[in-house]
Design a protein around this motif. Sequence first.
Motif, PDB file in Angstrom:
ATOM      1  N   MET A   1      -4.337   7.688   1.920  1.00  0.00           N
ATOM      2  CA  MET A   1      -4.701   9.105   1.826  1.00  0.00           C
ATOM      3  C   MET A   1      -5.308   9.669   3.102  1.00  0.00           C
ATOM      4  O   MET A   1      -5.153  10.860   3.382  1.00  0.00           O
ATOM      5  N   GLY A   2      -6.003   8.874   3.877  1.00  0.00           N
ATOM      6  CA  GLY A   2      -6.558   9.353   5.139  1.00  0.00           C
ATOM      7  C   GLY A   2      -5.587   9.146   6.281  1.00  0.00           C
ATOM      8  O   GLY A   2      -4.546   8.489   6.133  1.00  0.00           O
ATOM      9  N   GLN A   3      -5.933   9.709   7.432  1.00  0.00           N
ATOM     10  CA  GLN A   3      -5.086   9.461   8.615  1.00  0.00           C
ATOM     11  C   GLN A   3      -5.131   7.998   9.031  1.00  0.00           C
ATOM     12  O   GLN A   3      -4.141   7.449   9.499  1.00  0.00           O
ATOM     13  N   TYR A   4      -6.302   7.375   8.869  1.00  0.00           N
ATOM     14  CA  TYR A   4      -6.479   5.964   9.198  1.00  0.00           C
ATOM     15  C   TYR A   4      -7.242   5.311   8.044  1.00  0.00           C
ATOM     16  O   TYR A   4      -8.121   5.934   7.448  1.00  0.00           O
ATOM     17  N   SER A   5      -6.895   4.075   7.759  1.00  0.00           N
ATOM     18  CA  SER A   5      -7.584   3.362   6.692  1.00  0.00           C
ATOM     19  C   SER A   5      -7.886   1.941   7.147  1.00  0.00           C
ATOM     20  O   SER A   5      -7.077   1.320   7.841  1.00  0.00           O
ATOM     21  N   CYS A   6      -9.037   1.449   6.731  1.00  0.00           N
ATOM     22  CA  CYS A   6      -9.550   0.194   7.256  1.00  0.00           C
ATOM     23  C   CYS A   6      -9.883  -0.753   6.104  1.00  0.00           C
ATOM     24  O   CYS A   6     -10.558  -0.361   5.142  1.00  0.00           O
ATOM     25  N   PHE A   7      -9.422  -1.990   6.215  1.00  0.00           N
ATOM     26  CA  PHE A   7      -9.595  -2.989   5.173  1.00  0.00           C
ATOM     27  C   PHE A   7     -10.193  -4.258   5.765  1.00  0.00           C
ATOM     28  O   PHE A   7      -9.950  -4.599   6.919  1.00  0.00           O
ATOM     29  N   SER A   8     -10.932  -4.968   4.927  1.00  0.00           N
ATOM     30  CA  SER A   8     -11.472  -6.276   5.268  1.00  0.00           C
ATOM     31  C   SER A   8     -10.805  -7.332   4.404  1.00  0.00           C
ATOM     32  O   SER A   8     -10.517  -7.088   3.225  1.00  0.00           O
TER      33      SER A   8
ATOM     34  N   PRO B   1      -0.619   6.049  11.210  1.00  0.00           N
ATOM     35  CA  PRO B   1       0.431   6.963  10.769  1.00  0.00           C
ATOM     36  C   PRO B   1       1.759   6.873  11.497  1.00  0.00           C
ATOM     37  O   PRO B   1       2.766   7.371  10.992  1.00  0.00           O
ATOM     38  N   ASP B   2       1.805   6.287  12.709  1.00  0.00           N
ATOM     39  CA  ASP B   2       3.038   6.395  13.490  1.00  0.00           C
ATOM     40  C   ASP B   2       3.188   5.196  14.429  1.00  0.00           C
ATOM     41  O   ASP B   2       2.257   4.433  14.671  1.00  0.00           O
ATOM     42  N   GLU B   3       4.396   5.068  14.972  1.00  0.00           N
ATOM     43  CA  GLU B   3       4.719   3.947  15.855  1.00  0.00           C
ATOM     44  C   GLU B   3       3.881   3.947  17.127  1.00  0.00           C
ATOM     45  O   GLU B   3       3.503   2.896  17.639  1.00  0.00           O
ATOM     46  N   ALA B   4       3.594   5.131  17.646  1.00  0.00           N
ATOM     47  CA  ALA B   4       2.814   5.205  18.877  1.00  0.00           C
ATOM     48  C   ALA B   4       1.416   4.621  18.669  1.00  0.00           C
ATOM     49  O   ALA B   4       0.892   3.912  19.539  1.00  0.00           O
TER      50      ALA B   4
ATOM     51  N   LEU C   1       0.810  -1.225   0.000  1.00  0.00           N
ATOM     52  CA  LEU C   1       0.000   0.000   0.000  1.00  0.00           C
ATOM     53  C   LEU C   1       0.840   1.270   0.000  1.00  0.00           C
ATOM     54  O   LEU C   1       0.310   2.357  -0.254  1.00  0.00           O
ATOM     55  N   GLY C   2       2.126   1.139   0.309  1.00  0.00           N
ATOM     56  CA  GLY C   2       2.966   2.325   0.389  1.00  0.00           C
ATOM     57  C   GLY C   2       2.690   3.156   1.618  1.00  0.00           C
ATOM     58  O   GLY C   2       2.762   4.394   1.582  1.00  0.00           O
ATOM     59  N   VAL C   3       2.384   2.484   2.739  1.00  0.00           N
ATOM     60  CA  VAL C   3       2.098   3.176   4.002  1.00  0.00           C
ATOM     61  C   VAL C   3       3.137   2.745   5.035  1.00  0.00           C
ATOM     62  O   VAL C   3       3.742   1.672   4.908  1.00  0.00           O
ATOM     63  N   PRO C   4       3.348   3.551   6.072  1.00  0.00           N
ATOM     64  CA  PRO C   4       4.381   3.201   7.049  1.00  0.00           C
ATOM     65  C   PRO C   4       4.036   2.016   7.936  1.00  0.00           C
ATOM     66  O   PRO C   4       4.931   1.240   8.307  1.00  0.00           O
TER      67      PRO C   4
ATOM     68  N   THR D   1     -14.479  -4.515  10.509  1.00  0.00           N
ATOM     69  CA  THR D   1     -15.274  -3.800  11.506  1.00  0.00           C
ATOM     70  C   THR D   1     -14.409  -3.377  12.684  1.00  0.00           C
ATOM     71  O   THR D   1     -14.493  -2.239  13.165  1.00  0.00           O
ATOM     72  N   ALA D   2     -13.559  -4.283  13.161  1.00  0.00           N
ATOM     73  CA  ALA D   2     -12.639  -3.937  14.243  1.00  0.00           C
ATOM     74  C   ALA D   2     -11.713  -2.809  13.823  1.00  0.00           C
ATOM     75  O   ALA D   2     -11.385  -1.913  14.619  1.00  0.00           O
ATOM     76  N   ALA D   3     -11.291  -2.825  12.560  1.00  0.00           N
ATOM     77  CA  ALA D   3     -10.433  -1.752  12.059  1.00  0.00           C
ATOM     78  C   ALA D   3     -11.142  -0.404  12.126  1.00  0.00           C
ATOM     79  O   ALA D   3     -10.547   0.611  12.532  1.00  0.00           O
ATOM     80  N   LEU D   4     -12.408  -0.367  11.747  1.00  0.00           N
ATOM     81  CA  LEU D   4     -13.170   0.883  11.799  1.00  0.00           C
ATOM     82  C   LEU D   4     -13.315   1.381  13.234  1.00  0.00           C
ATOM     83  O   LEU D   4     -13.162   2.584  13.506  1.00  0.00           O
ATOM     84  N   ILE D   5     -13.631   0.483  14.143  1.00  0.00           N
ATOM     85  CA  ILE D   5     -13.774   0.887  15.549  1.00  0.00           C
ATOM     86  C   ILE D   5     -12.461   1.447  16.077  1.00  0.00           C
ATOM     87  O   ILE D   5     -12.426   2.505  16.727  1.00  0.00           O
ATOM     88  N   LEU D   6     -11.355   0.772  15.791  1.00  0.00           N
ATOM     89  CA  LEU D   6     -10.071   1.237  16.291  1.00  0.00           C
ATOM     90  C   LEU D   6      -9.656   2.542  15.630  1.00  0.00           C
ATOM     91  O   LEU D   6      -9.025   3.398  16.263  1.00  0.00           O
ATOM     92  N   ALA D   7      -9.994   2.728  14.370  1.00  0.00           N
ATOM     93  CA  ALA D   7      -9.703   4.004  13.722  1.00  0.00           C
ATOM     94  C   ALA D   7     -10.433   5.149  14.422  1.00  0.00           C
ATOM     95  O   ALA D   7      -9.859   6.212  14.678  1.00  0.00           O
ATOM     96  N   LEU D   8     -11.693   4.935  14.729  1.00  0.00           N
ATOM     97  CA  LEU D   8     -12.473   5.964  15.423  1.00  0.00           C
ATOM     98  C   LEU D   8     -11.904   6.251  16.809  1.00  0.00           C
ATOM     99  O   LEU D   8     -11.787   7.407  17.230  1.00  0.00           O
ATOM    100  N   ILE D   9     -11.522   5.202  17.529  1.00  0.00           N
ATOM    101  CA  ILE D   9     -10.945   5.373  18.868  1.00  0.00           C
ATOM    102  C   ILE D   9      -9.623   6.127  18.783  1.00  0.00           C
ATOM    103  O   ILE D   9      -9.383   7.090  19.525  1.00  0.00           O
ATOM    104  N   CYS D  10      -8.744   5.696  17.883  1.00  0.00           N
ATOM    105  CA  CYS D  10      -7.439   6.348  17.757  1.00  0.00           C
ATOM    106  C   CYS D  10      -7.563   7.789  17.273  1.00  0.00           C
ATOM    107  O   CYS D  10      -6.709   8.629  17.585  1.00  0.00           O
ATOM    108  N   ALA D  11      -8.613   8.074  16.511  1.00  0.00           N
ATOM    109  CA  ALA D  11      -8.849   9.446  16.038  1.00  0.00           C
ATOM    110  C   ALA D  11      -9.415  10.340  17.135  1.00  0.00           C
ATOM    111  O   ALA D  11      -9.593  11.547  16.916  1.00  0.00           O
TER     112      ALA D  11
END
Length: 376
Positions: free
Chosen positions: A181-188, A207-210, A57-60, A69-79
């Motif tokens: 392109m977004g700060q967080y991206s979610c895939f199934s 986006p980052d190690e943290a 994907l060319g992402v870090p 679904t878990a990815a979406l929930i975690l994206a919202l939490i991390c955001a």
Amino acid sequence: MPAARRPDAPIPYVDLPAQFAEEREELLAAFAATMERGQFIGGIEIEQFERDIARYLGVPHAVALDSGTAALILALICAGIRRGDEVITPPNSFVASTATIVHIGARPVFADVGPDQNFDPAAVAAAITPRTRAIMVVHLTGRCCDMDSILALAKRHDLVVIEDAAQAIGARYKGRMSGSMGQYSCFSTHPLKILNCPGDGGFITVPDEATVKRVKTYRNHGLVDRNTLAEWGTVARMDNIQAAALNVRLPKLDRWIARRRAIVARYRQLLDAEFVFIPPDRDHEFNTYQTLVIQVDRRDELQDHLGKLGIGSAIHYPVPIHLQKPAAFLGYRRGQFPVTERQAGRILSIPAHQYMSDDQVEIVAGCINDFFRTKR
């Protein structure tokens, strides 16, 4: 004009047995290696998948999870999305996009879509309020949204952009990969996705190690080690068996996408544009066709006709989310999202998977054309 050829054997909407037949020896060897190691949670399969999918994907960073679904929930939490915040999302997606917003206590706000079934940026702009904190774009059918417009809106209003790219692995927008392109991206990686595993699975790009550390902790109950709790988390880990399958399949993804694109190009040549609308491919897009969604009148009659001929199809999705009973508390009414609602009665996903033969494509197209010419 002679009637279209009827299929001699059923033409399935998807063909997972054909996929297994092609990969049988590779998959069984990968599964055996995992079983023989006796490590089923975490380990080298997960680490390889996270490393390779991030590179693709060319992402870090990418973190493997048990579902999109878990990815979406975690994206919202991390955001940092909290109770009472508003998140703009489309009403024509799979229900998980909206459900995850509801589950964390935020409020989904819908914006209508365009002819290609993706966000209308003007509708997104009109939906922004002082309570808006994020835009959750959904790259539906393997086609990226108009991200330049969305990102410009987000920058102007200081909003987080979350890409729901569950249907868009490998898709590109102006040379940029979906998920980059977004700060967080979610895939199934659900079995019906192009990059799929034999069960539920997914991953998130961050986006980052943290954030990597936080997501890996959260997916493991919130534990930093067996006895130390950092926060209240959940179980959202990808199983090693699923990662093993994905590691076999990822190197084949571009070939599968190329075949799907070739199939769709042939459908465009064969299907009668008087009756069948397929959103055009624009020069800046690289669409992967997770689903080939045609838009037609008399959709239900056509689906019934194809079914009687043994040709599989599906509808993604017949009831928009704002008209589902659990969404009533949001206060939306029929007619508020006219493009979404009109498309919901006209869309039909037809077979376009990489295991179709050229002959099958011609038969499906011919049967669709024959249906409409007969009705005319």
